[in-house]
Design a protein around this motif. Sequence first.
Motif, PDB file in Angstrom:
ATOM      1  N   GLY A 145       7.533  82.777  13.504  1.00  0.00           N
ATOM      2  CA  GLY A 145       7.304  81.984  12.291  1.00  0.00           C
ATOM      3  C   GLY A 145       8.494  81.134  11.897  1.00  0.00           C
ATOM      4  N   LEU A 146       9.392  80.853  12.829  1.00  0.00           N
ATOM      5  CA  LEU A 146      10.597  80.088  12.512  1.00  0.00           C
ATOM      6  C   LEU A 146      10.503  78.617  12.937  1.00  0.00           C
ATOM      7  N   LEU A 147       9.467  78.252  13.697  1.00  0.00           N
ATOM      8  CA  LEU A 147       9.270  76.852  14.094  1.00  0.00           C
ATOM      9  C   LEU A 147       8.321  76.215  13.084  1.00  0.00           C
ATOM     10  N   LEU A 148       8.872  75.333  12.265  1.00  0.00           N
ATOM     11  CA  LEU A 148       8.104  74.794  11.139  1.00  0.00           C
ATOM     12  C   LEU A 148       7.436  73.456  11.431  1.00  0.00           C
ATOM     13  N   GLY A 149       7.935  72.723  12.407  1.00  0.00           N
ATOM     14  CA  GLY A 149       7.333  71.414  12.646  1.00  0.00           C
ATOM     15  C   GLY A 149       7.787  70.799  13.956  1.00  0.00           C
ATOM     16  N   GLU A 150       6.964  69.858  14.436  1.00  0.00           N
ATOM     17  CA  GLU A 150       7.276  69.133  15.674  1.00  0.00           C
ATOM     18  C   GLU A 150       6.833  67.685  15.489  1.00  0.00           C
ATOM     19  N   LYS A 151       7.752  66.724  15.719  1.00  0.00           N
ATOM     20  CA  LYS A 151       7.442  65.302  15.492  1.00  0.00           C
ATOM     21  C   LYS A 151       7.882  64.482  16.695  1.00  0.00           C
ATOM     22  N   LYS A 152       6.995  63.600  17.168  1.00  0.00           N
ATOM     23  CA  LYS A 152       7.346  62.713  18.267  1.00  0.00           C
ATOM     24  C   LYS A 152       8.331  61.645  17.780  1.00  0.00           C
ATOM     25  N   ILE A 153       9.334  61.390  18.609  1.00  0.00           N
ATOM     26  CA  ILE A 153      10.318  60.371  18.258  1.00  0.00           C
ATOM     27  C   ILE A 153      10.714  59.585  19.511  1.00  0.00           C
ATOM     28  N   ARG A 154      11.365  58.433  19.301  1.00  0.00           N
ATOM     29  CA  ARG A 154      12.041  57.710  20.373  1.00  0.00           C
ATOM     30  C   ARG A 154      13.530  57.894  20.131  1.00  0.00           C
ATOM     31  N   HIS A 155      14.246  58.367  21.139  1.00  0.00           N
ATOM     32  CA  HIS A 155      15.679  58.588  20.942  1.00  0.00           C
ATOM     33  C   HIS A 155      16.434  58.248  22.218  1.00  0.00           C
ATOM     34  N   MET A 156      17.754  58.100  22.081  1.00  0.00           N
ATOM     35  CA  MET A 156      18.606  57.745  23.199  1.00  0.00           C
ATOM     36  C   MET A 156      19.038  59.003  23.954  1.00  0.00           C
ATOM     37  N   VAL A 157      18.813  58.958  25.268  1.00  0.00           N
ATOM     38  CA  VAL A 157      19.172  60.094  26.127  1.00  0.00           C
ATOM     39  C   VAL A 157      20.245  59.630  27.105  1.00  0.00           C
ATOM     40  N   PRO A 158      21.416  60.316  27.140  1.00  0.00           N
ATOM     41  CA  PRO A 158      22.493  59.879  28.046  1.00  0.00           C
ATOM     42  C   PRO A 158      22.246  60.314  29.483  1.00  0.00           C
ATOM     43  N   ARG A 159      22.134  59.338  30.382  1.00  0.00           N
ATOM     44  CA  ARG A 159      21.905  59.637  31.796  1.00  0.00           C
ATOM     45  C   ARG A 159      23.015  59.037  32.656  1.00  0.00           C
ATOM     46  N   VAL A 160      23.198  59.633  33.811  1.00  0.00           N
ATOM     47  CA  VAL A 160      24.055  59.043  34.845  1.00  0.00           C
ATOM     48  C   VAL A 160      23.120  58.306  35.802  1.00  0.00           C
ATOM     49  N   PRO A 161      23.103  56.978  35.773  1.00  0.00           N
ATOM     50  CA  PRO A 161      22.126  56.241  36.584  1.00  0.00           C
ATOM     51  C   PRO A 161      22.179  56.577  38.070  1.00  0.00           C
ATOM     52  N   ARG A 162      23.387  56.844  38.574  1.00  0.00           N
ATOM     53  CA  ARG A 162      23.515  57.066  40.023  1.00  0.00           C
ATOM     54  C   ARG A 162      22.843  58.356  40.479  1.00  0.00           C
ATOM     55  N   THR A 163      22.728  59.342  39.578  1.00  0.00           N
ATOM     56  CA  THR A 163      22.078  60.595  39.963  1.00  0.00           C
ATOM     57  C   THR A 163      20.761  60.799  39.221  1.00  0.00           C
ATOM     58  N   GLY A 164      20.556  60.054  38.134  1.00  0.00           N
ATOM     59  CA  GLY A 164      19.358  60.234  37.325  1.00  0.00           C
ATOM     60  C   GLY A 164      19.429  61.413  36.384  1.00  0.00           C
ATOM     61  N   GLU A 165      20.553  62.147  36.361  1.00  0.00           N
ATOM     62  CA  GLU A 165      20.687  63.357  35.558  1.00  0.00           C
ATOM     63  C   GLU A 165      21.025  63.037  34.102  1.00  0.00           C
ATOM     64  N   ILE A 166      20.493  63.887  33.208  1.00  0.00           N
ATOM     65  CA  ILE A 166      20.893  63.818  31.802  1.00  0.00           C
ATOM     66  C   ILE A 166      22.233  64.531  31.656  1.00  0.00           C
ATOM     67  N   VAL A 167      23.168  63.857  31.015  1.00  0.00           N
ATOM     68  CA  VAL A 167      24.523  64.381  30.862  1.00  0.00           C
ATOM     69  C   VAL A 167      24.535  65.542  29.874  1.00  0.00           C
ATOM     70  N   GLU A 168      25.350  66.533  30.193  1.00  0.00           N
ATOM     71  CA  GLU A 168      25.594  67.638  29.263  1.00  0.00           C
ATOM     72  C   GLU A 168      27.021  67.542  28.733  1.00  0.00           C
ATOM     73  N   PRO A 169      27.215  67.548  27.409  1.00  0.00           N
ATOM     74  CA  PRO A 169      28.573  67.758  26.899  1.00  0.00           C
ATOM     75  C   PRO A 169      28.971  69.192  27.278  1.00  0.00           C
ATOM     76  N   MET A 170      30.065  69.328  27.993  1.00  0.00           N
ATOM     77  CA  MET A 170      30.416  70.641  28.561  1.00  0.00           C
ATOM     78  C   MET A 170      31.878  70.950  28.315  1.00  0.00           C
ATOM     79  N   LEU A 171      32.143  72.163  27.875  1.00  0.00           N
ATOM     80  CA  LEU A 171      33.512  72.620  27.701  1.00  0.00           C
ATOM     81  C   LEU A 171      34.090  72.906  29.078  1.00  0.00           C
ATOM     82  N   SER A 172      35.198  72.222  29.395  1.00  0.00           N
ATOM     83  CA  SER A 172      35.716  72.343  30.752  1.00  0.00           C
ATOM     84  C   SER A 172      37.220  72.137  30.760  1.00  0.00           C
ATOM     85  N   GLU A 173      37.902  72.853  31.674  1.00  0.00           N
ATOM     86  CA  GLU A 173      39.342  72.644  31.841  1.00  0.00           C
ATOM     87  C   GLU A 173      39.541  71.449  32.777  1.00  0.00           C
TER      88      GLU A 173
END
Length: 944
Positions: free
Chosen positions: A336-364
Amino acid sequence: MTSANTSELAKSFEPADIEARWYPEWERRGYFRAGLEAGRPAFSIQLPPPNITGILHMGHAFNQTVMDTLTRYHRMAGYNTLWLPGTDHAGISAQIVVERQLEKQGINPKSLTREQFVAKVLEWKKFSGGTILKQMRRLGDSVDWQRTYFTMDEKLSRVVRETFVRLYREGLIYKGTRLVNWDPKLQSAVSDVEVEPEEEDGFLWEIRYPAADGGRDVVVATTRPETLFGDEAIAVHPEDERYKDLVGHKVHLPLCGRDIPVIADAYVDREFGSGCVKITPAHDFNDFEVGRRHGLRCLSILTKDAKINENAPAKYVGMDRYEARKAVLADLKAQGLLLGEKKIRHMVPRVPRTGEIVEPMLSEQWYMAMSKPAGEHSTHPGKSLAQIGLEAMESGEVNIFPEQWRSVYRHWLTNIQDWCLSRQLLWGHQIPAWYDADGHCYVAASLEEAQRQAGEGVALRQDPDVLDTWFSSAMVPFSTLGWPDPQGDDKKAYELYLPSTVLVTGYDIIFFWVARMVMMTKHFTGRVPFRNVYMHGLVRDADGHKMSKSEGNTIDPLDLIQGIDLEGLIKKNTMGLRRPEKAPQVIAKLKKNFPNGMQAYGADALRFTMAAYATLGQNVNFDVKRCEGYRNFCNKLWNATRYVLMNVEGRDCGLQGGEMKPGFIDRWIEGELSRTIRTVIKSYEGYRLDLAANAIYSFVWDEFCDWYLEAAKVRLTSGSEAEQRATRNTLARVLEATLRLAHPIIPFITEELWQKVSVAAGRRDPGETTSVMVAPYPKPGDFAECPQADRRMAVTKKMVEAVRALRSQMLLAPSKRVPLAIQGPRDEAREIAPYLKGLARLESVELVDSIDSINPGSIAPVSIVEDWHLMLVIKIDVAAEHDRLTKEIARLEGEVRKCRAKLGNERFVSKAPAAIVQQEKTRLEDFSKALEKNREQLSKLPAA
């Protein structure tokens, strides 16, 4: 190749043969080599090194046209010149390309050692890098090929290691754990330039976080519910009255069995969603900064391949990030914790050369401090690299054109973040750092030096990461000239060409390359890398869309130069598509845009097109039709040269003396050329190649060909020997100088024609081996200006245009010659009359005391040009003309009725193709205009 015989000049301009013949000849003669003569001014450009991962594209053709034009101009103007070429190793893109090739061969790239993989990339480099350099030759680039570099050459690699070590010892390079762009497929950090946000369909989910300590529940909106395992707080705006009472309280983190605080931070947008934001410091760049401000921990919940790690509840560990998203949403809904779902258009960061969606990642990773003041051993103690870069522009040492990019440059350096230098790749400059078994780090330019630091017998392993490609690229202004210890010719070049004169580049890499070159070069050499930065726009398709292979709108500049049929075009653009399912869409667009493929326009036409597009800072919406127009310009210049040669070769052009009587047309064209030269030189100095190209086009097409050549025919057929000699001399000299003037933009055709014309103009001896590209660039003072001749020519033009208008009004066929009567100042009219007769296709020109004295049997309107009255003397059979005009009016009225009936038919207008409807509207307009003219002419007829 040096003969001046017209018979050797083909009847038509065929660029392929000329290009194939002249470029190797220029290179063989050494014309492209860097000038190293003392006492001469210097001009130099560093070529933005193209990546070895593919072929040249339209952006390369654009900026290389700009660079070559400027280089050729300054070479002709007497400067020592150096256009320094090279290619970039392109770490990420090269690794991806080679990995894909290996996979097609059934080889797992991960099964190769570093040495084996590097060998494979170098094999690819031989092919791709060589292809790029061949393409540059096809464009006509006059680079110093003997100085060609590759950013992984040992000479440049030594500089990379040396600069890394120095910066480390100065405290400006360090290793730290921070958030980076992470490509889970590539398994590496990537820079912002490798990331392209794409607008996509998505969802915004509303999730309830229950109260934990007597407060109340909060609702957050998120596009990434799977990251809630790493939530460390809920943030609200400090001035949001709805939630002030919640700040300091805690809420339960759904699915996790732990509590997190509610904090206040101005980062929160009160208008977005509920005004409450989940803070996940390890997986969002903005959240990371909020977490730092509030002392929150960074809890990473993803592995390097984007799977849920052990920091999440056991149920979800090992799930892919999107599999986890589905599971989280299902469990939230069940509780009972999911109250709503709405379709949107949003910007998704991709690496064009691989087609992958970028993850902000904690890294050394390894970082370069951009805002930290350098230590006392630095070349600029007490100043940060960002300060160095900013001061270089603010002081005027580096000028950026156009000016609006100065504020962008300033803003970036003022708000700069530390630079993540390391990449988790096999291909690139391996970081010069070694570790012992206890993890102690030794940064050194070589293993031997690191071993001395660690002590004899200590086992060392080198850091497996490589440097960001932009690190080595930032060094090329000085690494390519022999720094830190240039010797011999390198030393001369270092003193002459650092700083270089101008950097020509797109505005999209102002941060990644331009600013970093300024900082690095100034830091290590005390000099700026270049005096000026010419920022040009990006080349897009004719509709302003980004050129993309997947969109079917890319153009290979070589296809424009040499031509390609539709079948070849389709094959080229569908081969190797990253998304094969888009092939039908690509093919459809190619068939629509290029139904007959592309004809061969030649390098000169392409270069002229690019120069004409080169307006400071603006994007280029490239239309292939412009190439066709400039191919026509080349044809015009070719045919004009044939005419001139036919009239001057083997004839007396005054080179051996003899009386010459230039007419006002000769003095006028010289003055016109002088003004054009001045405009072109001024345009080059202001990096306005568009203005230079337009000035040359206008002079050649409008003034020299359309006016002077036609007027010269009059002198050559009816003038005295002294007058003919003067005009032949002017024809040869003006054309020869025009070819020199146009050479930097259109080098091939001007070389071919200059070889013939220069002999006739007395510029060189028939047997002399030389080239237009090393001939002096024309100066305005080479040709005299004559205001009196300019005024007389202006009057002549007005009279000719007035007569042409009179002929049109009288519906005279172009071939029909009739007399003209002129009333006005006789001396000037007498000088103009021969040209008026030839240019306006008149039977004769009669000077009269009064237009009213003309035979009453003549009918024609009178045109007034300054102090002159002009009238065509036309004797007609009034009755016959009345009958002819009446019949023509009746015919045209019938045509107008038919068109109006069609266009008045609603079914025709709605069903017929738009092009057919427009064609009918054009027909109606043309018929209506013709009808109006004929009625006007009929009304002017005298009574029979």
